[in-house]
Design a protein around this motif. Structure first.
Motif, PDB file in Angstrom:
ATOM      1  N   ALA A  77     -53.856 -36.687  76.646  1.00  0.00           N
ATOM      2  CA  ALA A  77     -52.464 -37.084  77.953  1.00  0.00           C
ATOM      3  C   ALA A  77     -51.452 -37.610  76.781  1.00  0.00           C
ATOM      4  O   ALA A  77     -50.460 -38.141  76.995  1.00  0.00           O
ATOM      5  CB  ALA A  77     -52.877 -37.716  79.062  1.00  0.00           C
ATOM      6  N   PHE A  78     -51.940 -38.685  76.255  1.00  0.00           N
ATOM      7  CA  PHE A  78     -51.440 -39.724  75.655  1.00  0.00           C
ATOM      8  C   PHE A  78     -50.867 -39.357  74.190  1.00  0.00           C
ATOM      9  O   PHE A  78     -49.372 -39.313  74.507  1.00  0.00           O
ATOM     10  CB  PHE A  78     -52.834 -40.753  74.787  1.00  0.00           C
ATOM     11  CG  PHE A  78     -51.658 -41.663  73.385  1.00  0.00           C
ATOM     12  CD1 PHE A  78     -51.496 -42.636  74.156  1.00  0.00           C
ATOM     13  CD2 PHE A  78     -52.078 -41.391  71.934  1.00  0.00           C
ATOM     14  CE1 PHE A  78     -50.449 -43.639  73.640  1.00  0.00           C
ATOM     15  CE2 PHE A  78     -51.587 -42.112  71.566  1.00  0.00           C
ATOM     16  CZ  PHE A  78     -50.704 -43.572  72.084  1.00  0.00           C
ATOM     17  N   MET A  79     -50.736 -38.045  73.918  1.00  0.00           N
ATOM     18  CA  MET A  79     -50.319 -37.411  72.899  1.00  0.00           C
ATOM     19  C   MET A  79     -48.870 -36.571  73.156  1.00  0.00           C
ATOM     20  O   MET A  79     -47.972 -36.558  72.471  1.00  0.00           O
ATOM     21  CB  MET A  79     -51.105 -36.140  72.262  1.00  0.00           C
ATOM     22  CG  MET A  79     -52.673 -36.804  71.030  1.00  0.00           C
ATOM     23  SD  MET A  79     -51.867 -38.225  69.897  1.00  0.00           S
ATOM     24  CE  MET A  79     -50.329 -36.404  68.651  1.00  0.00           C
ATOM     25  N   ALA A  80     -49.524 -35.723  74.419  1.00  0.00           N
ATOM     26  CA  ALA A  80     -48.626 -35.059  75.198  1.00  0.00           C
ATOM     27  C   ALA A  80     -47.031 -36.872  75.678  1.00  0.00           C
ATOM     28  O   ALA A  80     -45.556 -35.676  75.755  1.00  0.00           O
ATOM     29  CB  ALA A  80     -49.306 -34.236  76.089  1.00  0.00           C
ATOM     30  N   ASP A  81     -47.642 -38.085  76.280  1.00  0.00           N
ATOM     31  CA  ASP A  81     -46.815 -38.229  77.037  1.00  0.00           C
ATOM     32  C   ASP A  81     -45.740 -38.748  75.556  1.00  0.00           C
ATOM     33  O   ASP A  81     -44.288 -39.048  76.419  1.00  0.00           O
ATOM     34  CB  ASP A  81     -47.071 -39.091  77.797  1.00  0.00           C
ATOM     35  CG  ASP A  81     -47.933 -39.112  78.762  1.00  0.00           C
ATOM     36  OD1 ASP A  81     -47.601 -37.831  79.242  1.00  0.00           O
ATOM     37  OD2 ASP A  81     -48.715 -39.267  79.492  1.00  0.00           O
ATOM     38  N   SER A  82     -46.730 -39.063  75.105  1.00  0.00           N
ATOM     39  CA  SER A  82     -45.264 -40.183  73.204  1.00  0.00           C
ATOM     40  C   SER A  82     -45.288 -39.554  72.784  1.00  0.00           C
ATOM     41  O   SER A  82     -43.860 -39.971  72.099  1.00  0.00           O
ATOM     42  CB  SER A  82     -46.502 -41.101  72.788  1.00  0.00           C
ATOM     43  OG  SER A  82     -47.369 -41.899  74.360  1.00  0.00           O
TER      44      SER A  82
END
Length: 579
Positions: A86-91
Motif C-alpha cells: 500500500a505504501f509503494m502503491a500510494d507513494s
C-alpha cells in the motif's frame, strides 16, 4: 478480509491525484474485470493453505514443528506485505500497476510451487517401504520451496494492498459520488465474492488435491491465478488510473523523525508564544496535551526558515502539521488494545494441528463420501458468515427482548466477547483432543498416527464454529473501533493494523510452538508437539494457549477501561445521566 465497508467515504473522498485524461473512464463497466480477477485470486490463494501441512509432512518429510513454523512465517509475510504494498502503491507506483505486478509475481510463485509437485528432484524421495527410512529435504530443495512460497506471499500482498481501493477509484467520479449506493454495492459484491471464493476453495479445490493428486490440485491453482491476471489486464482500456500521492505512512514517519530531531526543544504547557504549523483547511488548531513530546514536531521555530512564502512547510522532515501529530497519537493510543488482538491471532493461526487431528477421525458422510481433512475450516467460515448476516435482523432484536430495551453492543464489547469465544474454542480443542488421544491409544494406534479411530470428525464442529464466531466478532469490532477512533484520513490504517496484527501473531505462534517443543522433549521425552499426534500431548499444548488467552482477556479488560469511552459513547453516557 481487507478493509471494512466503513472505509468507503475515505476511499471515495480522498483518492490519489486524478489525471484529466481519466475523467471519461471508470464506472460500473470496470467491475466485471476487477471483481472477476479478485474472485479468481481469492479462490487460488485460499485453496493453497488448508492441506499445506500434509504436503510438507508427506512429501518433504518434515516434522510437525518445522512444517508449522514454515507456515507461520509464510503467514506473517503474507499479512504484513500488503502494508508495504500500500505504501509503494500510494507513494510511487500507483494502484493498477501494483495489482498488475502483484498478479504476475503471484503467477510465477504459483508456477514454481507447482513444480515442486511434478519434478521428483525438487523434493526428497519417497520413504522406503521396507525400513520406513525417510530422507530429509536437501538445502536446495528447501530453498526452492521457501523461495516459491515467498514469491507468492509478496505477490499476494501487492494485490491485496490495492485491490479494494482500486475498485473504489473507478466510482470516484462526480456522477458516482452523488450516489452513495454505488460504493456500497461495490463493497457488498466484493465481500460476497470473497466469502464465496473461500467456500469454493475449501470444498472443491481441497477435494481435488486430496483425491486427484498434488500435481493436479496445485496446477489448477496456477491456472486460476493466470486467468485472474488476464482478466485484470483485459479491462485496462476502461480503468481510471490515478497518480500516486504522498502516503499516510510517510506522514507518520515524518512526525517520529521530526520529534526526535527536536528532542532538545523545551515545551511550556499552553504557552501563547508557541506557533504550531497547520495545513490549510485543517480544523485542528492546537495539538492535544497527551503524548506532549510529539508536539515538538509541529512547532514552528523560525517562520522564515521553516515556512515557504505560501505558508507551506519547506522540509516536511523537519516540520509537520498538527494533523499529522494527532494522527500518530491516535495510532499510539490504540496500541495496547491492538496487542490483545495479536495474542488472539496466536489461536487463530493454529491451522496445522486441526488438519492432522481430522485425518485420524471418521470423516464419512454416508457410506461413500469422505470430507477432506483440510475442508473442516469451512465450518468456521460458515459460522462467521452467519454471525454477520444474522447480527442486525435476529441477534440484536433477541437481545433487545431479553433486556427490555434497545440493545447495542459497542465495538469494545464485541472485541471482548470475541476474545472470550476464542478462549472457549481452544478449551474445546483441548477437551476433544484429550478424548481422541485416549481412544487412539485404547484402539492400539499409539505408533500409527495415520490410523483412523472410531470417533466422528463431527466432534470438530464446535471448535471450528466457536473460532468462526470469535473472528467475526473481534475482527469486525476491531476494524470499526479503529475507524471510529481515528481521524478520517486514517481509515485505511484499520485494515493495515489487522493484517500486521495477524502477521505478528503468526510469528509469536511460531516462537511459542518452538519453545514448547524444545522444553517438552528434553531428557528424551516425547514432545507435546510430536509429529505422531497419538504420542504427543496437543491437549496440553492447547491448555497452554487457553492460559495465555485467559490472561489476555484480563489485560484487555484493563486496557479497555484505561482507554475510556469511545467517540460517541461519551454522548450516550451523558444522555443516560440526565434526569
Amino acid at each position: 478480509m481487507e478493509n471494512s465497508s466503513s472505509e468507503k467515504n475515505e476511499m471515495m473522498e480522498e483518492p490519489l491525484l486524478v489525471d484529466a485524461s481519466e475523467t471519461q473512464k471508470g464506472g460500473f463497466r470496470t467491475m466485471p474485470f476487477i471483481l472477476g480477477s479478485a474472485a479468481l485470486m481469492f479462490v487460488a490463494l485460499s485453496a493453497l493453505t488448508p492441506n499445506m501441512i500434509l504436503y510438507l509432512m508427506d512429501e518433504y518429510h518434515m516434522d510437525m514443528t518445522t512444517g508449522s513454523n514454515i507456515l507461520y512465517i509464510w503467514s506473517a509475510v503474507t499479512n504484513i506485505a500488503p502494508v508495504v504494498g500500500a505504501f509503494m502503491a500510494d507513494s510511487f507506483v500507483g494502484r493498477f500497476q501494483m495489482i498488475g505486478l502483484g498478479s504476475v509475481v503471484t503467477v510465477v510463485g504459483m508456477f514454481l510451487f507447482w513444480l515442486t509437485s511434478v519434478i521428483p528432484q525438487a523434493r526428497p524421495p519417497p520413504c522406503g517401504d521396507s525400513n520406513n527410512i525417510c530422507r530429509s529435504a536437501e538445502m536446495f530443495q528447501l530453498f526452492f520451496l521457501c523461495f516459491s512460497l515467498g514469491i507468492i506471499a509478496i505477490g499476494d500482498g501487492a494485490i491485496k494492498s490495492s485491490s479494494l481501493a482500486f475498485g473504489s477509484d473507478q466510482l470516484s467520479q462526480e456522477v458516482y459520488q452523488g450516489n452513495a449506493r454505488a460504493i456500497e454495492r461495490y463493497f457488498s459484491w466484493y465481500y460476497a465474492l470473497y466469502a464465496l471464493s473461500v467456500l469454493v476453495a475449501l470444498t472443491c479445490l481441497v477435494y481435488i488435491q486430496v483425491n486427484m493428486g498434488w500435481a493436479l490440485g496445485f496446477g489448477a491453482l496456477v491456472l486460476l491465478m493466470l486467468f485472474s491476471t488476464l482478466v485484470i489486464y483485459l479491462g485496462t482500456p476502461f480503468y481510471v488510473k490515478l497518480k500516486p500521492k504522498s502516503s499516510l505512512i510517510t506522514g507518520l514517519l515524518q512526525v517520529i523523525v521530526t520529534s526526535y530531531r527536536k528532542r532538545g526543544l523545551r515545551l511550556s504547557s499552553q504557552s501563547p508564544d508557541i506557533l504550531y504549523y497547520q495545513k490549510k483547511g485543517s480544523a485542528i488548531v492546537l495539538p492535544s496535551e497527551k503524548l506532549r513530546f510529539l508536539n515538538k514536531a509541529c512547532i514552528v521555530q523560525d517562520p522564515q526558515l521553516d515556512l515557504s512564502p505560501d505558508g507551506e512547510a519547506i522540509d516536511p522532515w523537519r516540520l509537520c502539521a498538527v494533523d499529522q501529530v494527532e494522527e500518530l497519537k491516535a495510532l499510539l493510543k490504540v496500541v495496547p488494545i491492538w496487542l490483545t488482538g495479536v495474542v488472539m491471532s496466536i489461536n487463530i493461526n493454529q491451522n496445522s494441528f486441526p488438519v492432522l487431528q481430522a485425518t485420524t477421525m471418521d470423516r464419512h458422510i454416508g457410506s461413500s463420501f469422505e470430507i477432506p481433512a483440510g475442508s473442516f475450516g469451512i465450518f468456521g467460515v460458515i459460522s462467521a458468515i452467519l454471525w454477520i448476516v444474522l447480527y442486525d435482523p435476529l441477534i440484536l432484536p433477541i437481545a433487545s427482548k431479553l433486556t427490555g430495551k434497545p440493545a447495542h453492543f459497542s465495538t469494545k464489547e464485541r472485541m471482548g466477547f470475541g476474545l472470550f469465544l476464542s478462549f472457549l474454542s481452544v478449551l474445546v480443542v483441548a477437551a476433544v483432543e484429550c478424548v481422541r488421544r485416549s481412544i487412539a491409544i485404547k484402539e492400539g494406534y499409539s505408533d500409527d498416527p495415520q490410523g483412523v479411530i472410531p470417533m466422528s470428525a463431527m466432534w470438530l464442529l464446535p471448535q471450528n464454529s466457536l473460532a468462526g464466531f470469535a473472528v467475526a466478532l473481534h475482527a469486525i469490532g476491531q476494524n470499526e473501533f479503529y475507524i471510529s477512533e481515528f481521524p478520517r484520513s486514517m481509515s485505511s490504517v484499520a485494515s493495515a493494523l489487522l493484517g500486521v496484527g495477524t502477521g505478528v501473531g503468526s510469528l509469536l505462534a511460531s516462537f511459542l510452538m518452538s519453545t514448547i517443543d524444545d522444553l517438552t522433549k528434553r531428557g528424551g521425552q516425547e514432545s507435546w508437539i510430536s509429529s505422531n499426534i497419538n504420542k504427543g500431548h496437543y491437549d496440553y499444548y492447547y491448555l497452554v494457549l487457553a492460559g495465555f488467552s485467559l490472561v489476555n482477556i484480563l489485560c484487555y479488560i484493563v486496557c479497555s477501561r484505561a482507554y475510556g469511552p469511545c467517540k460517541g459513547e461519551e454522548r450516550e453516557v451523558m444522555e443516560e445521566e440526565k434526569p
